[in-house]
Design a protein around this motif. Structure first.
Motif, PDB file in Angstrom:
ATOM      1  N   CYS A  75       0.819  -1.220   0.000  1.00 23.59           N
ATOM      2  CA  CYS A  75       0.000   0.000   0.000  1.00 23.59           C
ATOM      3  C   CYS A  75       0.850   1.265   0.000  1.00 23.59           C
ATOM      4  O   CYS A  75       0.359   2.330   0.337  1.00 23.59           O
ATOM      5  N   ASN A  76       2.134   1.140  -0.361  1.00 22.20           N
ATOM      6  CA  ASN A  76       3.107   2.223  -0.384  1.00 22.20           C
ATOM      7  C   ASN A  76       3.740   2.383   1.004  1.00 22.20           C
ATOM      8  O   ASN A  76       3.304   1.753   1.979  1.00 22.20           O
ATOM      9  N   ARG A 173      -6.861  -1.909  -3.620  1.00 21.13           N
ATOM     10  CA  ARG A 173      -5.481  -1.531  -3.975  1.00 21.13           C
ATOM     11  C   ARG A 173      -5.454  -1.082  -5.434  1.00 21.13           C
ATOM     12  O   ARG A 173      -5.697  -1.875  -6.350  1.00 21.13           O
ATOM     13  N   HIS A 174      -5.169   0.187  -5.631  1.00 22.25           N
ATOM     14  CA  HIS A 174      -5.055   0.799  -6.959  1.00 22.25           C
ATOM     15  C   HIS A 174      -3.584   0.804  -7.329  1.00 22.25           C
ATOM     16  O   HIS A 174      -2.761   1.398  -6.621  1.00 22.25           O
ATOM     17  N   GLU A 175      -3.222   0.138  -8.434  1.00 20.12           N
ATOM     18  CA  GLU A 175      -1.811  -0.046  -8.776  1.00 20.12           C
ATOM     19  C   GLU A 175      -1.520   0.374 -10.209  1.00 20.12           C
ATOM     20  O   GLU A 175      -2.182  -0.073 -11.146  1.00 20.12           O
ATOM     21  N   ILE A 177       1.871   0.397 -12.772  1.00 18.64           N
ATOM     22  CA  ILE A 177       3.248  -0.047 -12.927  1.00 18.64           C
ATOM     23  C   ILE A 177       3.841   0.667 -14.133  1.00 18.64           C
ATOM     24  O   ILE A 177       3.313   0.565 -15.238  1.00 18.64           O
ATOM     25  N   VAL A 187       6.491   0.661  -9.233  1.00 20.19           N
ATOM     26  CA  VAL A 187       5.127   0.356  -8.805  1.00 20.19           C
ATOM     27  C   VAL A 187       4.590   1.519  -7.978  1.00 20.19           C
ATOM     28  O   VAL A 187       5.256   2.004  -7.061  1.00 20.19           O
ATOM     29  N   TYR A 188       3.381   1.957  -8.319  1.00 21.99           N
ATOM     30  CA  TYR A 188       2.720   3.067  -7.627  1.00 21.99           C
ATOM     31  C   TYR A 188       1.419   2.540  -7.009  1.00 21.99           C
ATOM     32  O   TYR A 188       0.367   2.577  -7.637  1.00 21.99           O
ATOM     33  N   PRO A 189       1.479   2.022  -5.779  1.00 21.78           N
ATOM     34  CA  PRO A 189       0.280   1.482  -5.136  1.00 21.78           C
ATOM     35  C   PRO A 189      -0.355   2.475  -4.165  1.00 21.78           C
ATOM     36  O   PRO A 189       0.346   3.270  -3.520  1.00 21.78           O
ATOM     37  N   CYS A 191      -3.929   2.447  -1.338  1.00 27.31           N
ATOM     38  CA  CYS A 191      -5.021   1.648  -0.790  1.00 27.31           C
ATOM     39  C   CYS A 191      -6.162   2.530  -0.282  1.00 27.31           C
ATOM     40  O   CYS A 191      -5.920   3.560   0.359  1.00 27.31           O
TER      41      CYS A 191
END
Length: 316
Positions: A75-76, A173-175, A177, A187-189, A191
């Motif tokens: 979640c970063n 979870r919004h991801e 790449i 990766v840019y995650p 939540c």
């Protein structure tokens, strides 16, 4: 004379990427149940008094997670801690995610996962080691990346909560790449905390579940600038709730996870419009094309320029 001309052209094309070095992106807002929720703003919210409560968990800045084995890829950085709000969302409804910005050369897939907050309260739920299921994913289709369509759609991406999913509190979870550097995927995650209401009795199990960061175990960053590159396999299992609801059953969240989950095809269904393949390429896309066709075979140099500040800043 010709070599110097080519060198000048390469330098000119490379310069087009410099403004993107410190301008990546994070969520600006999330629309849930028809209501717009401001997302955590890493540039403003940490300095507000009082610090605002959000439905999105905190992110430290607009930079990526590079170490795909690190827990922060879930979640970063700091995303293991809960946020102050939980938004209500009806099963079967849509959720829209709007970014504050996104560089058009940071090409890659857009994916959404969900996991149930097993303690019943997302505000105190730590997702470390949690089992996730994929809701949807978009990668490369007809030569157009999902992130390109994200930009063309006003920096907005949309997912649909499965209509037969169990009710309860979930992390979404919004991801994104970014694959512009074959040295390492970015990766840019983020939540988002939601309470699903009016759901059914299904929850994924078995190979439909995966853990993060284990989902990246067999993932290798491709060279998307290479001549002949035309396909991409999105990391993770197939979406758990397809037209046949395959992979879903009545079981609660399971701790038994297939360590080598199946992967979803690049043609996976997704809410981002896919009609932009005939659009005129942007300046950065045109320069990328120039390096692929042999006019300027300097994509490694271009990557180096992209990441000149990598040692100085986390978000390069």
């Amino acid at each position: 004379m010709i070599p110097s001309t080519v060198a000048f052209l390469c330098a000119f094309l490379l310069s087009a990427f410099v403004p993107h070095v410190v301008a990546h992106g994070f969520l600006k807002s999330v629309t849930i149940g028809g209501k717009d929720y401001p997302a955590w703003d890493a540039d403003v919210d940490p300095y507000a008094d009082p610090i605002p409560a959000r439905v999105t968990r905190k992110v430290p800045d607009d930079g990526p997670v590079i170490n795909l084995k690190d827990a922060s890829v879930v979640c970063n950085v700091g995303g293991d801690k809960g946020a102050g709000l939980v938004a209500k969302a009806t099963a079967g409804s849509q959720i829209s995610f709007t970014m504050n910005r996104w560089p058009d050369d940071h090409l890659g897939p857009v994916t959404h996962y969900m996991t149930k907050c097993t303690n019943g309260d997302c505000k105190s739920f730590d997702p470390t080691g949690a089992s996730w299921f994929k809701v949807d994913a978009a990668g490369l289709k007809n030569g157009v990346w999902a992130t390109t369509n994200l930009i063309k759609n006003g920096l907005t991406d949309t997912m649909t909560i499965p209509s037969d999913l169990q009710s309860g509190q979930y992390l979404i979870r919004h991801e994104l790449i970014a694959l512009h550097s074959s040295d390492a995927a970015q990766v840019y995650p983020e939540c988002i905390q939601v309470e699903v209401t009016g759901g059914g009795n299904k929850y994924p199990s078995g190979s439909a579940l995966t853990t993060i960061p284990q989902v990246y175990t067999n993932f290798k960053t491709p060279d998307i600038w290479a001549d002949g590159f035309n396909s991409f396999t999105i990391p993770g299992p197939a979406p758990a709730f397809g037209s046949s609801s395959s992979g879903a059953n009545n079981a609660p969240p399971s701790s038994s996870v297939d360590p080598s989950p199946s992967v979803s095809p690049s043609s996976s269904s997704h809410a981002i419009p896919q009609s932009a393949s005939s659009a005129t390429p942007s300046k950065s896309n045109a320069s990328s094309h120039a390096s692929q066709t042999g006019t300027c075979r300097g994509h490694k140099a271009r990557r180096a320029l992209h990441h000149a500040a990598f040692g100085m800043k986390r978000h390069h």
